[in-house]
Design a protein around this motif. Structure first.
Motif, PDB file in Angstrom:
ATOM      1  N   CYS A 154      11.629  23.295 -40.395  1.00 17.37           N
ATOM      2  CA  CYS A 154      11.434  22.726 -39.054  1.00 17.37           C
ATOM      3  C   CYS A 154      10.056  22.108 -38.909  1.00 17.37           C
ATOM      4  O   CYS A 154       9.910  21.018 -38.333  1.00 17.37           O
ATOM      5  CB  CYS A 154      11.617  23.806 -37.983  1.00 17.37           C
ATOM      6  N   ILE A 155       9.055  22.802 -39.413  1.00 21.64           N
ATOM      7  CA  ILE A 155       7.686  22.266 -39.335  1.00 21.64           C
ATOM      8  C   ILE A 155       7.604  20.931 -40.068  1.00 21.64           C
ATOM      9  O   ILE A 155       7.032  19.957 -39.564  1.00 21.64           O
ATOM     10  CB  ILE A 155       6.673  23.288 -39.904  1.00 21.64           C
ATOM     11  N   GLU A 156       8.226  20.867 -41.252  1.00 25.36           N
ATOM     12  CA  GLU A 156       8.176  19.627 -42.030  1.00 25.36           C
ATOM     13  C   GLU A 156       8.884  18.478 -41.301  1.00 25.36           C
ATOM     14  O   GLU A 156       8.356  17.369 -41.235  1.00 25.36           O
ATOM     15  CB  GLU A 156       8.811  19.847 -43.411  1.00 25.36           C
ATOM     16  N   GLU A 168       8.507  13.399 -38.246  1.00 26.31           N
ATOM     17  CA  GLU A 168       8.777  12.624 -37.037  1.00 26.31           C
ATOM     18  C   GLU A 168       7.478  12.050 -36.463  1.00 26.31           C
ATOM     19  O   GLU A 168       7.456  10.913 -35.987  1.00 26.31           O
ATOM     20  CB  GLU A 168       9.510  13.486 -35.992  1.00 26.31           C
ATOM     21  N   ASN A 169       6.416  12.835 -36.514  1.00 23.54           N
ATOM     22  CA  ASN A 169       5.116  12.317 -36.062  1.00 23.54           C
ATOM     23  C   ASN A 169       4.663  11.125 -36.890  1.00 23.54           C
ATOM     24  O   ASN A 169       4.166  10.134 -36.357  1.00 23.54           O
ATOM     25  CB  ASN A 169       4.049  13.424 -36.122  1.00 23.54           C
ATOM     26  N   GLN A 170       4.851  11.218 -38.207  1.00 24.80           N
ATOM     27  CA  GLN A 170       4.533  10.076 -39.083  1.00 24.80           C
ATOM     28  C   GLN A 170       5.380   8.863 -38.703  1.00 24.80           C
ATOM     29  O   GLN A 170       4.897   7.733 -38.714  1.00 24.80           O
ATOM     30  CB  GLN A 170       4.827  10.423 -40.544  1.00 24.80           C
ATOM     31  N   ILE A 220      17.491  18.324 -34.219  1.00 22.82           N
ATOM     32  CA  ILE A 220      18.277  19.296 -34.979  1.00 22.82           C
ATOM     33  C   ILE A 220      17.382  20.445 -35.450  1.00 22.82           C
ATOM     34  O   ILE A 220      17.751  21.615 -35.361  1.00 22.82           O
ATOM     35  CB  ILE A 220      18.976  18.626 -36.190  1.00 22.82           C
ATOM     36  N   ALA A 221      16.189  20.091 -35.926  1.00 23.16           N
ATOM     37  CA  ALA A 221      15.245  21.117 -36.392  1.00 23.16           C
ATOM     38  C   ALA A 221      14.869  22.058 -35.248  1.00 23.16           C
ATOM     39  O   ALA A 221      14.850  23.285 -35.405  1.00 23.16           O
ATOM     40  CB  ALA A 221      14.000  20.459 -36.981  1.00 23.16           C
TER      41      ALA A 221
END
Lengths: 208, 208, 208
Positions: free
Chosen positions: B145-147, B152-154, B196-197
């Motif tokens: 989830c963190i990844e 998404e931020n990138q 989803i994450a």
């Protein structure tokens, strides 16, 4: 048991109040940027900060919700309520980033008008949020909801007038494209406020 | 009774795994099309096929859900989970169809960058989906989830940079219109992966 | 007790029937406007009226829902059902307002084709809605759902063909911008109809 439940009830209302403070700040900040026509890095840093604060408190609410058995109102409603309030800040931040991206550094009177409506709508909304804590004062929530709905209607009319003018007066298609997106974004902020108001109203009815 | 319930539990995880295979295939296919800059009928046929497979398995999940009393986690969450996974494939197929429609048959480095991010995000997501089956390994889900959130931020930053460049460098308003839509579509794929994450994360918390 | 419950059951179906009448009227009105190519103030007044009627009945349904303990099917499903039906009318009204705003007062054959599909889809949908009241006739609902889904597929193909043609034949970027928005709006109406059909289908399965 009451010891466990009552603090949780209170905690939710405290967290909603924190969200109310954040969206009020965001609405005022956005109006200031619109009035100055200045959406550069420095100017939008404050909105980014508010967006981060909004994310943190929303995360706290969902986390508390997932760990709490007795909630002051429907779980689904708390979930939607927290997310929609967060969307107000997100949308103001996103719109400001787009203004910078599109280099729209100019005072646009129509954008200022929208920013005024947003401040009014958010102010009414926050009166309603305070009323939520006290089920014995449904009138405050009701009046706030009516006001938010009226402002959204004004926003619809303003958007139509503004987009009509945009297509009539602007020759450059790229400029039309940019401003159309901005005006639709700010109108969406008023739509989100209306959704929140309607949600408050239905929470009230269920508790009637 | 256990005989009836356990197989159902397992069946859901099997079906989610099938969805994971489909979205992985779709992400890799999309990257290949972007790298070749070739979105013609033949090239997107594979995505159409995956979209059909995705629809079929989603339909199976909802159908099983409607006929099952004991589910491995919240009914609403299973419903959202299946639909959001399906949306990943739908969005990749839709974007490819638009590329063909707009005759954008050229290698665009920014689109390739987005397709790389999509492959990364989907890969992390699928690690998380596998972790769902085994509640005793929450760390896998958490890390996935963190990844996905970081990717998404990138994607947000990439979209902003790419749209800025698009408006700066492209003179033809129609070309701006087309590519803007495409870039927003691929960024939406990353948004869906993030949703989803976050859903997986909240499922984990509820089961904590 | 039965005295209280049965009337409520019936009341929901009566209200859904009222919504069916409103969306049928809206679909026919929209087709008429498209055929005449005339989206002026007078012409869209009828759609505004239907939109107000739609809002009122949706409000009644939600209100009844919030005050009723026994409902003919899942509360969430009733909620979504009422709102999605309302969205059909909203979207037709919104599209008509945009046509007026953009001064697109001309007969456009592709828009007429879309308006035909909308009438067909809404007609099939309303057959399904009538079937809801009588759980013993699931075949009517099923057939209606299949038809609505087929029409949505036709709508997808039509939209793609129409947008391809738009970009190929139109030189003026502003005109492309306007018509692209209109065609996507009318296709969205068919998407909403499909969502409603799928919802009916899942209600049926749950009651199976």
């Amino acid at each position: 048991m009451a010891f466990r439940f009552i603090p949780h009830e209170v905690k939710f209302f405290d967290m909603f109040d924190q969200q109310a403070v954040i969206i009020t700040d965001a609405a005022h900040t956005f109006r200031e940027l619109a009035q100055k026509g200045k959406f550069d890095d420095e100017a939008i840093a404050r909105l980014r900060e508010l967006e981060h604060q909004g994310d943190a408190i929303t995360h706290d609410i969902i986390d508390t919700l997932n760990r709490t058995f007795i909630t002051p109102f429907d779980r689904e409603d708390i979930h939607s309520f927290a997310h929609e309030l967060d969307n107000v800040v997100d949308m103001l931040y996103t719109t400001s980033k787009r203004m910078r991206l599109y280099k729209l550094n100019e005072v646009n009177d129509d954008l200022v008008s929208f920013s005024e409506l947003i401040v009014q709508s958010v102010t009414a909304l926050c009166r309603g949020i305070k009323g939520l804590r006290n089920h014995k004062k449904p009138r405050e929530i009701n009046e706030a909801c009516i006001e938010v709905n009226q402002i959204e209607n004004q926003g619809d009319l303003l958007r139509d007038a503004v987009i009509f003018k945009l297509f009539e007066k602007t020759k450059d298609p790229v400029k039309i494209m940019k401003w159309k997106e901005i005006f639709e974004s700010v109108e969406t902020v008023l739509d989100i406020c209306e959704d929140i108001a309607n949600l408050m109203d239905s929470i009230l009815v269920k508790q009637g």
